[in-house]
Design a protein around this motif. Sequence first.
Motif, PDB file in Angstrom:
ATOM      1  N   GLN A 148      -8.401   1.409   6.455  1.00 46.00           N
ATOM      2  CA  GLN A 148      -9.506   1.399   5.503  1.00 46.00           C
ATOM      3  C   GLN A 148     -10.549   2.452   5.874  1.00 46.00           C
ATOM      4  O   GLN A 148     -11.059   3.164   5.002  1.00 46.00           O
ATOM      5  CB  GLN A 148     -10.144   0.019   5.453  1.00 46.00           C
ATOM      6  N   GLU A 149     -10.876   2.565   7.157  1.00 47.04           N
ATOM      7  CA  GLU A 149     -11.843   3.570   7.609  1.00 47.04           C
ATOM      8  C   GLU A 149     -11.338   4.984   7.311  1.00 47.04           C
ATOM      9  O   GLU A 149     -12.108   5.848   6.899  1.00 47.04           O
ATOM     10  CB  GLU A 149     -12.123   3.420   9.100  1.00 47.04           C
ATOM     11  N   LEU A 150     -10.049   5.224   7.537  1.00 49.54           N
ATOM     12  CA  LEU A 150      -9.483   6.544   7.241  1.00 49.54           C
ATOM     13  C   LEU A 150      -9.531   6.836   5.743  1.00 49.54           C
ATOM     14  O   LEU A 150      -9.801   7.964   5.337  1.00 49.54           O
ATOM     15  CB  LEU A 150      -8.049   6.634   7.752  1.00 49.54           C
ATOM     16  N   GLN A 151      -9.280   5.829   4.913  1.00 44.27           N
ATOM     17  CA  GLN A 151      -9.334   6.034   3.471  1.00 44.27           C
ATOM     18  C   GLN A 151     -10.758   6.327   3.002  1.00 44.27           C
ATOM     19  O   GLN A 151     -10.953   7.093   2.071  1.00 44.27           O
ATOM     20  CB  GLN A 151      -8.760   4.825   2.746  1.00 44.27           C
ATOM     21  N   GLU A 152     -11.758   5.730   3.675  1.00 41.89           N
ATOM     22  CA  GLU A 152     -13.149   6.035   3.344  1.00 41.89           C
ATOM     23  C   GLU A 152     -13.548   7.426   3.828  1.00 41.89           C
ATOM     24  O   GLU A 152     -14.329   8.110   3.179  1.00 41.89           O
ATOM     25  CB  GLU A 152     -14.077   4.984   3.951  1.00 41.89           C
ATOM     26  N   LEU A 153     -12.990   7.843   4.967  1.00 38.51           N
ATOM     27  CA  LEU A 153     -13.296   9.160   5.514  1.00 38.51           C
ATOM     28  C   LEU A 153     -12.657  10.273   4.691  1.00 38.51           C
ATOM     29  O   LEU A 153     -13.243  11.328   4.490  1.00 38.51           O
ATOM     30  CB  LEU A 153     -12.832   9.249   6.974  1.00 38.51           C
ATOM     31  N   PHE A 154     -11.448  10.030   4.206  1.00 34.71           N
ATOM     32  CA  PHE A 154     -10.707  11.015   3.414  1.00 34.71           C
ATOM     33  C   PHE A 154     -10.387  10.429   2.034  1.00 34.71           C
ATOM     34  O   PHE A 154      -9.230  10.155   1.712  1.00 34.71           O
ATOM     35  CB  PHE A 154      -9.405  11.405   4.126  1.00 34.71           C
ATOM     36  N   PRO A 155     -11.402  10.230   1.175  1.00 37.66           N
ATOM     37  CA  PRO A 155     -11.165   9.536  -0.098  1.00 37.66           C
ATOM     38  C   PRO A 155     -10.278  10.298  -1.086  1.00 37.66           C
ATOM     39  O   PRO A 155      -9.553   9.682  -1.857  1.00 37.66           O
ATOM     40  CB  PRO A 155     -12.571   9.355  -0.667  1.00 37.66           C
ATOM     41  N   ASP A 156     -10.312  11.612  -1.055  1.00 39.99           N
ATOM     42  CA  ASP A 156      -9.543  12.398  -2.017  1.00 39.99           C
ATOM     43  C   ASP A 156      -8.174  12.815  -1.489  1.00 39.99           C
ATOM     44  O   ASP A 156      -7.428  13.477  -2.199  1.00 39.99           O
ATOM     45  CB  ASP A 156     -10.325  13.654  -2.419  1.00 39.99           C
ATOM     46  N   GLU A 157      -7.870  12.444  -0.255  1.00 36.37           N
ATOM     47  CA  GLU A 157      -6.612  12.860   0.368  1.00 36.37           C
ATOM     48  C   GLU A 157      -5.548  11.783   0.206  1.00 36.37           C
ATOM     49  O   GLU A 157      -5.825  10.596   0.296  1.00 36.37           O
ATOM     50  CB  GLU A 157      -6.811  13.129   1.862  1.00 36.37           C
ATOM     51  N   ASN A 158      -4.333  12.231  -0.019  1.00 32.45           N
ATOM     52  CA  ASN A 158      -3.188  11.338  -0.060  1.00 32.45           C
ATOM     53  C   ASN A 158      -2.416  11.572   1.238  1.00 32.45           C
ATOM     54  O   ASN A 158      -1.504  12.377   1.290  1.00 32.45           O
ATOM     55  CB  ASN A 158      -2.320  11.647  -1.282  1.00 32.45           C
ATOM     56  N   PHE A 159      -2.813  10.868   2.310  1.00 35.53           N
ATOM     57  CA  PHE A 159      -2.202  11.106   3.611  1.00 35.53           C
ATOM     58  C   PHE A 159      -1.124  10.077   3.908  1.00 35.53           C
ATOM     59  O   PHE A 159      -1.115   8.986   3.353  1.00 35.53           O
ATOM     60  CB  PHE A 159      -3.253  11.132   4.730  1.00 35.53           C
ATOM     61  N   THR A 160      -0.219  10.451   4.810  1.00 34.98           N
ATOM     62  CA  THR A 160       0.843   9.567   5.251  1.00 34.98           C
ATOM     63  C   THR A 160       0.377   8.843   6.501  1.00 34.98           C
ATOM     64  O   THR A 160      -0.020   9.472   7.466  1.00 34.98           O
ATOM     65  CB  THR A 160       2.113  10.385   5.568  1.00 34.98           C
ATOM     66  N   TYR A 161       0.430   7.521   6.486  1.00 34.90           N
ATOM     67  CA  TYR A 161      -0.038   6.675   7.589  1.00 34.90           C
ATOM     68  C   TYR A 161       1.185   6.090   8.275  1.00 34.90           C
ATOM     69  O   TYR A 161       1.884   5.255   7.712  1.00 34.90           O
ATOM     70  CB  TYR A 161      -0.921   5.568   7.013  1.00 34.90           C
ATOM     71  N   MET A 162       1.491   6.593   9.481  1.00 34.20           N
ATOM     72  CA  MET A 162       2.660   6.122  10.228  1.00 34.20           C
ATOM     73  C   MET A 162       2.185   5.417  11.490  1.00 34.20           C
ATOM     74  O   MET A 162       1.533   6.024  12.329  1.00 34.20           O
ATOM     75  CB  MET A 162       3.565   7.294  10.594  1.00 34.20           C
TER      76      MET A 162
END
Length: 77
Positions: free
Chosen positions: A8-22
């Motif tokens: 959740q913190e990463l999604q708030e930090l990078f709101p416009d990015e579609n990153f892969t979370y492994m």
Amino acid sequence: MNPEVHKQELQELFPDENFTYMQSKSMNNPEVKINIKRELSRLEIGHCFSLGLTGIKRSGEGVNITFNLKKASLNFQ
């Protein structure tokens, strides 16, 4: 840090990015790797350190970042 809170913190930090979370399966060394397809600002890198950043590597598309969830700590008020 709890993996759901970390994500959740990463999604708030990078709101416009579609990153892969492994996330690794190891409970002794809970690592998370993400790939961001752009360069990061100093502010973003600083926040990544509070989220347990242990490694950052430039890739062809942007950067790969490794986090250790045991080193992550946020100050909530």
